[in-house]
Design a protein around this motif. Structure first.
Motif, PDB file in Angstrom:
ATOM      1  N   HIS A 291      34.991  46.855  38.607  1.00  0.00           N
ATOM      2  CA  HIS A 291      36.210  47.659  38.542  1.00  0.00           C
ATOM      3  C   HIS A 291      35.806  49.061  38.092  1.00  0.00           C
ATOM      4  CE1 HIS A 291      37.783  43.527  38.078  1.00  0.00           C
ATOM      5  NE2 HIS A 291      38.839  43.990  38.727  1.00  0.00           N
ATOM      6  N   THR A 305      38.235  48.395  43.055  1.00  0.00           N
ATOM      7  CA  THR A 305      37.791  47.034  42.780  1.00  0.00           C
ATOM      8  C   THR A 305      36.948  46.507  43.935  1.00  0.00           C
ATOM      9  OG1 THR A 305      39.767  46.588  41.456  1.00  0.00           O
ATOM     10  CG2 THR A 305      38.546  44.688  42.258  1.00  0.00           C
ATOM     11  N   ARG A 364      41.194  41.384  32.035  1.00  0.00           N
ATOM     12  CA  ARG A 364      41.081  40.954  33.432  1.00  0.00           C
ATOM     13  C   ARG A 364      41.773  39.610  33.592  1.00  0.00           C
ATOM     14  NH1 ARG A 364      35.851  38.363  35.878  1.00  0.00           N
ATOM     15  NH2 ARG A 364      37.285  36.579  35.890  1.00  0.00           N
TER      16      ARG A 364
END
Length: 424
Positions: A291, A305, A364
């Motif tokens: 990311h 991403t 995440r």
């Protein structure tokens, strides 16, 4: 009347504080984080007040690097003139290398450490005096001369001349006072060396299109590889080379394994226009996620991403562990999706700012489809406090980070989030 004029002059001088700065530019230090030669450092380019003049550059280490030498080369983009030096990374107070610049405007700083090289674009800016300053100080100077002249001529019984000089002094004070009042409403003068003002497209510049790849294409576990991000403008196809420094970096890259056991927060090197690279090593084969947070000038923040595969066989002990597990204090104890939650963690004394903040929280989702990054709230004492809103119910992987005197501490944990309306 003369007393009134003197009082007015004193008030003008007392109120003549400089206007609040708009954007920090001329004279301000530039800090850029870099992940280079296996170290996490911040390069500091001190602001300069004149040209020709000195330019001081230092390197602050956030991991123990034992005085890592960093080669410095500053080149003027306009005339190609180059100066070189060497700085040694230090944990707290680096010894600044002093170079010399001959002109304002665009420059490039080449950093060399180990076998890695980065080229950082920056501008040498020097504050330019405004016309308002000239009017303010000129008006006060003239008013002072006329006041002295009025006092002298009044003492010689020349009343008409004294009144005329006093009126001129009043006019000078009035001009200075008006400029002080109205100057903050005017656009600030650009410093010498600033980029020419160009028209920005309506709505700002578009997001960059990114291509993420590894070199080699399929890295093996336990071996070094390079993660490369190429950025292009979708409307022109040209490399995007106008990244803005945000949170003391051109870009922030977070790499995690699918299960979250591997975690790296890095700051890639600009190796060519529109190209960012960072060197990595992973200990286990499998799926990894990258990311990248970046921001173009005159545009908003952007998250890129991508996923990649690590091949080969497991090589224990070759990569950086995910960190030191902690049990944070959550309020509420089970966060609700879409509602703010407070996350507190203990921190030792002596925590120092890193990337301009006391602490960072990176989150995440377990499947890797969501990534978030927030900063510590400035909590006094020996705790770090974050506020975060988890978007959906489910399990999240989280990493809190902060810097001490000699290292960056990473504290991983998981958070289970419930759906809205399920709690009473």
């Amino acid at each position: 009347m003369i007393r009134a004029l003197c009082l007015a002059a004193v008030l003008v001088l007392a109120l003549a504080a400089p206007a609040a700065a708009h954007d920090v530019t001329a004279g301000a230090d530039l800090r850029i984080a870099q992940s280079i030669a296996g170290a996490e450092v911040t390069v500091v380019i001190k602001g300069t007040s004149r040209v020709p003049g000195p330019l001081r550059i230092g390197v602050i280490a956030y991991q123990p690097v034992a005085g890592l030498p960093v080669g410095l080369e500053v080149r003027s983009v306009e005339d190609g003139r180059t100066v070189t030096g060497t700085a040694r990374a230090a944990a707290r107070d680096p010894q600044y290398a002093q170079l010399r610049v001959e002109r304002t405007g665009p420059h490039e700083l080449k950093l060399s450490a180990g076998d890695e090289v980065a080229v950082v674009p920056f501008r040498v800016l020097v504050e330019r005096g405004s016309a308002g300053d000239l009017l303010i100080y000129g008006g006060l100077f003239v008013a002072g001369l006329l006041l002295v002249g009025g006092l002298l001529t009044g003492g010689l019984a020349r009343r008409a001349t004294a009144m005329l000089l006093s009126a001129g002094a009043a006019a000078g004070v009035t001009v200075a006072a008006m400029v002080i009042v109205f100057e903050p409403q005017l656009p600030p003068a650009l410093p010498d060396g600033a980029a020419p003002v160009a028209g920005t497209p309506a709505g700002g510049r578009p997001y960059a299109q990114a291509r993420v790849a590894t070199v080699p294409a399929r890295p093996a576990a336990g071996q070094d590889f390079t993660l490369r991000v190429d950025l292009v403008d979708g409307s022109t196809g040209r490399p995007v080379d106008d990244l803005a420094v945000h949170h003391e970096a051109l870009a922030h890259v977070v790499v995690t394994s699918a299960d979250g056991r591997y975690f790296r927060h890095l700051h890639p090197l600009r190796t060519a226009p529109g190209r960012l690279e960072v060197r990595l090593r992973a200990d286990r084969p499998g799926r990894y996620l990258a990311h990248a947070e970046l921001e173009r000038e005159d545009s908003g923040g952007q998250l890129v991403t991508a996923g990649f595969e690590i091949g080969g066989e497991a090589a224990p002990g070759t990569s950086v562990p995910a960190g030191e597990a902690v049990s944070p204090l959550l309020r509420p104890a089970v966060p609700v999706a879409g509602r703010p939650a407070t996350i507190e963690l203990p921190a030792p004394a002596g925590v120092r700012p890193w990337l301009g903040m006391t602490g960072h929280l990176l989150v995440r989702s377990q499947d890797g489809t969501f990534f978030g990054h927030v900063h510590e709230m400035g909590t006094p004492g020996s705790r770090l406090r974050f506020t975060f809103s988890f978007p959906e119910p489910g399990r999240y992987l989280a990493w809190a980070q902060y810097a001490t005197a000699d290292r960056i501490v990473t504290a991983p944990f998981t958070v289970d989030v419930t759906a809205s309306g399920t709690l009473r």
